[in-house]
Design an enzyme around this catalytic site. Structure first.
Site, PDB file in Angstrom:
ATOM      1  N   GLU A 190      83.906  14.720  98.598  1.00 48.88           N
ATOM      2  CA  GLU A 190      84.622  14.230  97.411  1.00 48.88           C
ATOM      3  C   GLU A 190      86.094  14.585  97.577  1.00 48.88           C
ATOM      4  O   GLU A 190      86.459  15.349  98.468  1.00 48.88           O
ATOM      5  CB  GLU A 190      84.041  14.846  96.133  1.00 48.88           C
ATOM      6  CG  GLU A 190      82.685  14.240  95.766  1.00 48.88           C
ATOM      7  CD  GLU A 190      82.096  14.794  94.488  1.00 48.88           C
ATOM      8  OE1 GLU A 190      82.738  15.634  93.836  1.00 48.88           O
ATOM      9  OE2 GLU A 190      80.967  14.380  94.159  1.00 48.88           O
ATOM     10  N   HIS A 238      89.641  12.795  84.346  1.00 49.41           N
ATOM     11  CA  HIS A 238      88.984  12.165  85.496  1.00 49.41           C
ATOM     12  C   HIS A 238      89.662  10.822  85.742  1.00 49.41           C
ATOM     13  O   HIS A 238      89.861  10.043  84.814  1.00 49.41           O
ATOM     14  CB  HIS A 238      87.497  11.976  85.208  1.00 49.41           C
ATOM     15  CG  HIS A 238      86.688  11.719  86.437  1.00 49.41           C
ATOM     16  ND1 HIS A 238      86.794  10.556  87.154  1.00 49.41           N
ATOM     17  CD2 HIS A 238      85.778  12.478  87.087  1.00 49.41           C
ATOM     18  CE1 HIS A 238      85.966  10.617  88.199  1.00 49.41           C
ATOM     19  NE2 HIS A 238      85.338  11.771  88.179  1.00 49.41           N
ATOM     20  N   ARG A 260      92.348  15.544  91.841  1.00 48.34           N
ATOM     21  CA  ARG A 260      92.109  14.731  90.657  1.00 48.34           C
ATOM     22  C   ARG A 260      93.331  14.580  89.743  1.00 48.34           C
ATOM     23  O   ARG A 260      93.576  13.504  89.193  1.00 48.34           O
ATOM     24  CB  ARG A 260      91.022  15.442  89.874  1.00 48.34           C
ATOM     25  CG  ARG A 260      90.038  14.565  89.273  1.00 48.34           C
ATOM     26  CD  ARG A 260      88.926  15.402  88.739  1.00 48.34           C
ATOM     27  NE  ARG A 260      87.718  15.151  89.486  1.00 48.34           N
ATOM     28  CZ  ARG A 260      86.538  15.636  89.160  1.00 48.34           C
ATOM     29  NH1 ARG A 260      86.428  16.429  88.118  1.00 48.34           N
ATOM     30  NH2 ARG A 260      85.488  15.342  89.860  1.00 48.34           N
ATOM     31  N   HIS A 284      88.087  14.908  80.908  1.00 49.82           N
ATOM     32  CA  HIS A 284      86.837  15.184  81.615  1.00 49.82           C
ATOM     33  C   HIS A 284      86.401  16.644  81.517  1.00 49.82           C
ATOM     34  O   HIS A 284      85.224  16.917  81.292  1.00 49.82           O
ATOM     35  CB  HIS A 284      87.025  14.798  83.085  1.00 49.82           C
ATOM     36  CG  HIS A 284      85.785  14.889  83.911  1.00 49.82           C
ATOM     37  ND1 HIS A 284      84.627  14.203  83.606  1.00 49.82           N
ATOM     38  CD2 HIS A 284      85.508  15.579  85.051  1.00 49.82           C
ATOM     39  CE1 HIS A 284      83.699  14.460  84.519  1.00 49.82           C
ATOM     40  NE2 HIS A 284      84.205  15.301  85.392  1.00 49.82           N
ATOM     41  N   ARG A 299      90.571  21.694  88.453  1.00 49.04           N
ATOM     42  CA  ARG A 299      89.291  22.030  89.082  1.00 49.04           C
ATOM     43  C   ARG A 299      88.995  21.116  90.269  1.00 49.04           C
ATOM     44  O   ARG A 299      89.141  19.903  90.184  1.00 49.04           O
ATOM     45  CB  ARG A 299      88.158  21.907  88.070  1.00 49.04           C
ATOM     46  CG  ARG A 299      86.789  22.146  88.668  1.00 49.04           C
ATOM     47  CD  ARG A 299      85.713  22.123  87.604  1.00 49.04           C
ATOM     48  NE  ARG A 299      85.608  20.862  86.934  1.00 49.04           N
ATOM     49  CZ  ARG A 299      84.924  19.816  87.382  1.00 49.04           C
ATOM     50  NH1 ARG A 299      84.276  19.868  88.525  1.00 49.04           N
ATOM     51  NH2 ARG A 299      84.883  18.699  86.685  1.00 49.04           N
TER      52      ARG A 299
HETATM   53  C1  SIN Z   1      82.138  13.045  89.427  1.00 53.03           C
HETATM   54  O1  SIN Z   1      81.024  12.713  89.796  1.00 53.03           O
HETATM   55  O2  SIN Z   1      83.162  12.475  89.734  1.00 53.03           O
HETATM   56  C2  SIN Z   1      82.251  14.232  88.509  1.00 53.03           C
HETATM   57  C3  SIN Z   1      82.043  15.456  89.281  1.00 53.03           C
HETATM   58  C4  SIN Z   1      82.888  16.568  88.756  1.00 53.03           C
HETATM   59  O3  SIN Z   1      83.476  16.458  87.683  1.00 53.03           O
HETATM   60  O4  SIN Z   1      83.007  17.565  89.456  1.00 53.03           O
END
Ligand code: SIN
Length: 483
Positions: free
Chosen positions: A110, A222, A269, A329, A365
């Protein structure tokens, strides 16, 4: 009767604590609505872990870089060093994560992770699968529709909690140890990805009791939520999609993220959210998430729930792109705890998960560190509470038990205004004037005869604004744009 433990909240942190408390202990678990109304249930992407010992330092480093080094390094180290053991413990207990063709754990990548280290379950329903598993193995009774409205704290000891069981009935329960795992603050914002049960009320109680909250200006947005529904809670398009090749584009299919950060869609993010916000403002162009790179069979198998949900919304993924916008988020800030999950200033009170702030996440985060935090720090809290047993004497609590009014007729309008004010003034891009105006508005609401729950929510909102005003320059998710 005095319980051994009261746990407030039944997301990953609360349920994992319950799983680890010895079965012979008397435990009361309080759940605000139905058990699935928590952010764990909605978490898609996954749970991060240091894959093995050699990955501890890189995982720590990625967490610090995403958090702009505003993190508490000891809290980060504790998370990473205990991550694999926490995950393996759940696997041994029966939780199943997705595996690759060789039958090994399937790690994915990610944004802002330097390697693949995210585990997932049922493709893109990781939170739901963890939550269902923890509910199944939960050895204690869960009381639903129990809305906490006070903590009984006197002279540095927590005696228990007061909670509503319906509009007017209030109960008091006493416990030797109390664990707060009530989640973040999502419903304070107009647009968010959170469960509607999450509204920061327990944080408000802590403020009222004079307990410390930390990093409250650090609110995460997010980058990729679906724009096309009218509800406050927006459907999420997991970060894992970008980790595996989804792109952010404008209406001409132009990938503009590289104009903002060398890692493009895989930047942290806060950077991606801000870039989308800024690009849209500058160009007035709509922004989309594009899945062009995906093969349909793979997409359906890897992201089955996103595929099905978006089919219901009228999108044929991966062939069609989806309009997106950032939304609130996650709260990096929360109730100040030490690295043993102990609430500062109270002998027998712990806080874990999103409600708590150990400084672990810093100013932003790292993706998928939140389920991990719930798993690791709930274990730490239980171990610590067993190492340091504490017995309350109920008679030593001398304060009167108040009779609260849960809701007032004026609440609805004020609640809606609060959400709009917070979205306008304390979201992705902030300025001191708007923050100060918002604070004056919140102070005015606090003088009204509002219900107990809204009052607590307003206290939490006030703490976000006050912290944001105090931090006069930008850091991570707290971005100040001058007027
Ligand atoms: C996501 O699936 O993008 C959310 C995961 C997260 O907030 O760590």
């Amino acid at each position: 009767m005095v319980y051994d433990y009261i746990i407030i909240g039944t997301g990953v942190a609360g349920l994992n604590a319950a799983r680890l408390i010895p079965k012979d202990k008397k435990v009361l678990m309080l759940c605000k609505k139905a058990p699935w109304e928590c952010n764990t249930f909605y978490a898609q992407g996954g749970v991060a872990t240091a894959v093995d010992k050699t990955d501890i330092e890189p995982h720590i480093n990625d967490t610090l870089v995403a958090g702009v080094h505003h993190n508490n390094i000891e809290a980060v180290r504790k998370l990473s060093e205990n991550s694999r053991a926490g995950i393996d413990d759940l696997i041994e207990a029966g939780l199943q994560f997705d595996k690759n063709a060789k039958g090994e754990l399937a790690f994915t990548k990610e944004a802002a992770h330097s390697r693949s280290r995210i585990l997932h379950a049922d493709g893109d329903a990781t939170g739901r699968m963890i939550h269902m598993f923890l509910l199944q193995v939960c050895p204690h009774t869960i009381q639903t529709d129990a809305v906490v409205c006070d903590l009984l704290i006197e002279d540095g000891v927590c005696y228990g909690v007061q909670y509503f069981t319906d509009e007017t009935t209030q109960k008091v329960a006493y416990a030797h140890q109390t664990i707060i795992a009530s989640g973040g603050i999502g419903s304070i914002y107009k647009y968010h990805t959170n469960s509607t049960a999450i509204a920061g009320e327990v944080q408000g109680i802590c403020i009222e009791k004079g307990l410390e909250l930390n990093d409250m200006e650090m609110m995460q947005f997010h980058p990729t939520v679906f724009k096309g529904t009218s509800y406050a809670r927006k459907p999420l398009l997991s970060e894992a999609l970008r980790g595996e090749g989804a792109c952010i584009v404008d209406d001409d299919d132009k990938r503009f993220l590289f104009e903002y950060h060398k890692d493009g869609e895989l930047a942290p993010r806060d950077v991606v959210s801000r870039a989308i916000f800024d690009y849209n403002k500058k160009t007035n162009k709509p922004i989309f998430l594009s899945f062009k790179e995906f093969d349909k069979t793979y997409f359906k198998q890897r992201f089955p729930n996103i595929y099905a949900n978006f089919k219901d919304l009228g999108y044929d993924l991966p062939f069609e792109r989806v309009p997106i916008s950032p939304a609130f988020h996650y709260a990096m800030g929360g109730i100040a705890i030490d690295t043993n999950a102990k609430v500062k200033g109270v002998k027998n009170l712990y806080a874990v998960g999103e409600a708590a702030c150990s400084g672990l996440h810093g100013a932003n985060r790292l993706a998928s560190n939140s389920l991990l935090e719930g798993i690791v720090y709930s274990k730490i809290a239980v171990e610590e509470s067993l190492k340091h047993p504490f017995e309350i004497v109920c008679e030593n609590y001398t304060k009167p038990i108040k009779n609260y009014i849960r809701n007032q007729t004026i609440d609805k309008e004020i609640k809606n205004n609060l959400r709009k004010i917070m979205w306008k003034s304390a979201s992705i891009s902030r300025n001191q004037n708007d923050l100060k105006t918002a604070l004056i508005q919140i102070d005015t609401f606090l003088k009204e005869d509002v219900g107990r729950l809204l009052f607590l929510r307003l206290l939490t909102a006030k703490s976000i604004l006050t912290s944001a005003i105090k931090r006069t320059s930008s850091l991570g998710a707290h971005y100040i744009k001058e007027n």
